[in-house]
Scaffold this motif. Structure first.
Motif, PDB file in Angstrom:
ATOM      1  N   GLY A 199     -10.750 -29.756  19.572  1.00  0.00           N
ATOM      2  CA  GLY A 199     -10.455 -28.876  18.216  1.00  0.00           C
ATOM      3  C   GLY A 199     -10.304 -30.121  17.059  1.00  0.00           C
ATOM      4  N   ARG A 200     -10.857 -31.302  17.160  1.00  0.00           N
ATOM      5  CA  ARG A 200     -10.905 -32.324  15.983  1.00  0.00           C
ATOM      6  C   ARG A 200     -11.801 -33.277  16.342  1.00  0.00           C
ATOM      7  N   THR A 215     -15.160 -41.086  10.689  1.00  0.00           N
ATOM      8  CA  THR A 215     -15.532 -42.272  10.175  1.00  0.00           C
ATOM      9  C   THR A 215     -16.599 -41.991   8.873  1.00  0.00           C
ATOM     10  N   PRO A 216     -16.953 -42.832   8.033  1.00  0.00           N
ATOM     11  CA  PRO A 216     -18.007 -42.761   6.876  1.00  0.00           C
ATOM     12  C   PRO A 216     -19.268 -42.171   7.588  1.00  0.00           C
ATOM     13  N   ALA A 217     -19.698 -42.718   8.794  1.00  0.00           N
ATOM     14  CA  ALA A 217     -21.065 -42.304   9.114  1.00  0.00           C
ATOM     15  C   ALA A 217     -21.180 -40.792   9.095  1.00  0.00           C
ATOM     16  N   ILE A 218     -20.235 -39.752   9.468  1.00  0.00           N
ATOM     17  CA  ILE A 218     -20.051 -38.299   9.767  1.00  0.00           C
ATOM     18  C   ILE A 218     -20.361 -37.572   8.470  1.00  0.00           C
ATOM     19  N   GLU A 219     -20.206 -38.284   7.529  1.00  0.00           N
ATOM     20  CA  GLU A 219     -20.316 -37.657   5.847  1.00  0.00           C
ATOM     21  C   GLU A 219     -21.892 -37.306   5.906  1.00  0.00           C
ATOM     22  N   ARG A 220     -22.741 -38.282   6.290  1.00  0.00           N
ATOM     23  CA  ARG A 220     -24.199 -37.856   5.758  1.00  0.00           C
ATOM     24  C   ARG A 220     -24.610 -36.448   6.649  1.00  0.00           C
ATOM     25  N   VAL A 221     -23.844 -36.294   7.825  1.00  0.00           N
ATOM     26  CA  VAL A 221     -24.140 -35.153   8.775  1.00  0.00           C
ATOM     27  C   VAL A 221     -23.672 -33.791   8.122  1.00  0.00           C
ATOM     28  N   ILE A 222     -22.358 -33.803   7.420  1.00  0.00           N
ATOM     29  CA  ILE A 222     -21.802 -32.872   6.846  1.00  0.00           C
ATOM     30  C   ILE A 222     -22.417 -32.587   5.608  1.00  0.00           C
ATOM     31  N   GLN A 223     -22.950 -33.655   4.920  1.00  0.00           N
ATOM     32  CA  GLN A 223     -23.604 -33.431   3.634  1.00  0.00           C
ATOM     33  C   GLN A 223     -24.977 -32.699   3.965  1.00  0.00           C
ATOM     34  N   LYS A 224     -25.694 -32.986   4.946  1.00  0.00           N
ATOM     35  CA  LYS A 224     -27.033 -32.435   5.345  1.00  0.00           C
ATOM     36  C   LYS A 224     -26.613 -31.023   5.488  1.00  0.00           C
ATOM     37  N   ALA A 279     -21.807 -43.352  23.779  1.00  0.00           N
ATOM     38  CA  ALA A 279     -22.441 -42.224  23.210  1.00  0.00           C
ATOM     39  C   ALA A 279     -21.258 -41.461  22.220  1.00  0.00           C
ATOM     40  N   PRO A 280     -20.862 -41.743  21.153  1.00  0.00           N
ATOM     41  CA  PRO A 280     -19.985 -41.014  20.495  1.00  0.00           C
ATOM     42  C   PRO A 280     -20.500 -39.748  19.961  1.00  0.00           C
ATOM     43  N   GLY A 281     -19.518 -38.837  20.018  1.00  0.00           N
ATOM     44  CA  GLY A 281     -19.914 -37.718  19.100  1.00  0.00           C
ATOM     45  C   GLY A 281     -19.140 -37.675  17.746  1.00  0.00           C
ATOM     46  N   SER A 282     -18.775 -36.612  17.301  1.00  0.00           N
ATOM     47  CA  SER A 282     -18.170 -36.568  15.885  1.00  0.00           C
ATOM     48  C   SER A 282     -16.938 -37.523  15.864  1.00  0.00           C
ATOM     49  N   HIS A 283     -16.948 -38.526  14.769  1.00  0.00           N
ATOM     50  CA  HIS A 283     -15.375 -39.050  14.813  1.00  0.00           C
ATOM     51  C   HIS A 283     -15.298 -39.092  13.257  1.00  0.00           C
ATOM     52  N   ASP A 326     -24.421 -22.374   1.840  1.00  0.00           N
ATOM     53  CA  ASP A 326     -23.702 -22.160   0.848  1.00  0.00           C
ATOM     54  C   ASP A 326     -22.225 -22.403   0.938  1.00  0.00           C
ATOM     55  N   GLN A 327     -21.901 -23.419   1.727  1.00  0.00           N
ATOM     56  CA  GLN A 327     -20.623 -23.962   2.281  1.00  0.00           C
ATOM     57  C   GLN A 327     -20.314 -25.248   1.515  1.00  0.00           C
ATOM     58  N   SER A 328     -18.793 -25.313   1.176  1.00  0.00           N
ATOM     59  CA  SER A 328     -18.208 -26.592   0.739  1.00  0.00           C
ATOM     60  C   SER A 328     -18.382 -27.603   1.851  1.00  0.00           C
ATOM     61  N   PHE A 329     -18.217 -28.869   1.470  1.00  0.00           N
ATOM     62  CA  PHE A 329     -18.147 -29.998   2.192  1.00  0.00           C
ATOM     63  C   PHE A 329     -16.770 -29.830   3.279  1.00  0.00           C
ATOM     64  N   ASP A 330     -15.891 -29.464   2.718  1.00  0.00           N
ATOM     65  CA  ASP A 330     -14.455 -29.086   3.474  1.00  0.00           C
ATOM     66  C   ASP A 330     -14.672 -28.157   4.556  1.00  0.00           C
ATOM     67  N   GLU A 331     -15.590 -27.067   4.000  1.00  0.00           N
ATOM     68  CA  GLU A 331     -15.866 -25.774   5.097  1.00  0.00           C
ATOM     69  C   GLU A 331     -16.519 -26.269   5.961  1.00  0.00           C
ATOM     70  N   VAL A 332     -17.592 -27.012   5.711  1.00  0.00           N
ATOM     71  CA  VAL A 332     -18.455 -27.417   6.807  1.00  0.00           C
ATOM     72  C   VAL A 332     -17.645 -28.362   7.982  1.00  0.00           C
ATOM     73  N   LYS A 333     -16.932 -29.253   7.423  1.00  0.00           N
ATOM     74  CA  LYS A 333     -16.174 -30.377   8.009  1.00  0.00           C
ATOM     75  C   LYS A 333     -15.238 -29.449   9.213  1.00  0.00           C
ATOM     76  N   GLU A 334     -14.375 -28.491   8.524  1.00  0.00           N
ATOM     77  CA  GLU A 334     -13.593 -27.851   9.425  1.00  0.00           C
ATOM     78  C   GLU A 334     -14.264 -26.964  10.477  1.00  0.00           C
ATOM     79  N   ALA A 335     -15.257 -26.657  10.271  1.00  0.00           N
ATOM     80  CA  ALA A 335     -16.336 -25.785  11.408  1.00  0.00           C
ATOM     81  C   ALA A 335     -16.897 -26.585  12.126  1.00  0.00           C
ATOM     82  N   MET A 336     -17.077 -27.837  11.830  1.00  0.00           N
ATOM     83  CA  MET A 336     -17.481 -28.958  12.701  1.00  0.00           C
ATOM     84  C   MET A 336     -16.566 -29.242  13.934  1.00  0.00           C
TER      85      MET A 336
END
Length: 258
Positions: free
Chosen positions: A218-219, A186-195, A180-184, A201-211
């Motif tokens: 911490g990563r 990999t390409p699969a995480i991108e659809r979650v970030i994009q959602k 049961a993997p959490g956030s890794h 009103d955040q950018s892709f990088d801002e959302v990724k950093e917050a996640m």
């Protein structure tokens, strides 16, 4: 540690990228052989170019019976020691964003093919009194992820199926487990970030950093890290581990049984 899988043979589904690719490469570096399954033949060819006759390619859609037939053809009369059931997830949607066709498609893409293929493969393991079956799902089976209701629902169904199957075939030397993997990363995480980007009103990088900051370590995880755990579960060392759903999430599941 010597995983003792030299010359053993495994099916790895979704071997073209992400978790499947990392698991495939780890098994191959341990001198195992694999039947690599994915739609993108050119990506599977890269594996074969690197590892030669350790790799047999099955290029096809896992939702189609013809691909399952091709997998059985690739097995032939040689022993099979394990199988990794892995593929991409359904679209990121909340419950009220879904329509019934979304549920039908998600059932096919997340649940149905794994049940069909695993039932085909059981006899290959039970006749040898040995086998390792490993399903790659998501931490959502323990803690639902917002905006991933289709994954939350149908991956949980696989956990229930895997647990039930594990009990039925345990005495025949076959283990059945779930990762049961959490956030890794990999390409699969991108659809979650994009959602999340689409909903804010955040950018892709801002959302990724917050996640990443929200994960206790911490990563995001690395595919190579979960591949090491998968390889151990697929090895003879894990013969007393069955019917388990094991998290690989950097501590992000908040329940005490995470």
């Amino acid at each position: 540690m010597d995983l003792e899988i030299t010359n053993q043979r495994f099916i790895v589904c979704g071997a073209s990228s992400g978790f499947g690719r990392a698991i495939a490469e780890r098994l191959l570096r341990e001198n195992a052989s694999i039947i690599a399954v994915a739609r993108r033949e050119e990506k599977l060819q890269e594996l074969q170019d690197d590892f030669g006759d350790q790799v047999v390619i099955v290029a096809g859609n896992l939702l189609q019976e013809s691909t399952h037939n091709d997998i059985e053809g690739a097995i032939g009369n040689k022993p099979l020691h394990g199988a990794v059931f892995n593929a991409g997830g359904p679209p990121a949607l909340t419950p009220l964003e879904t329509a019934m066709p979304d549920w039908d498609k998600a059932y096919d893409s997340v649940t149905r093919w794994k049940i069909e293929l695993s039932q085909r493969l059981v006899s290959y393991f039970t006749k040898e009194n040995y086998g390792r079956m490993l399903f790659i799902e998501s931490k959502s089976v323990k803690q639902p992820i917002p905006s991933l209701v289709l994954s939350n629902a149908f991956r949980a169904a696989i956990v229930a199926y895997a647990k039930s199957l594990s009990i039925e075939i345990a005495k025949q030397g076959v283990t059945v487990n779930v990762l049961a993997p959490g956030s890794h990363d990999t390409p699969a995480i991108e659809r979650v970030i994009q959602k999340k980007v689409d909903e804010s009103d955040q950018s892709f990088d801002e959302v990724k950093e917050a996640m990443e900051a929200s994960v206790p370590v911490g990563r995001f995880g690395k595919a190579e890290e979960i591949a090491s755990l998968a390889a151990w579960l697929l090895s003879p060392h894990a013969g007393y581990v069955t019917g388990q759903t094991i998290s690989h999430d950097g501590g992000s599941i908040k329940g005490i049984f995470g």
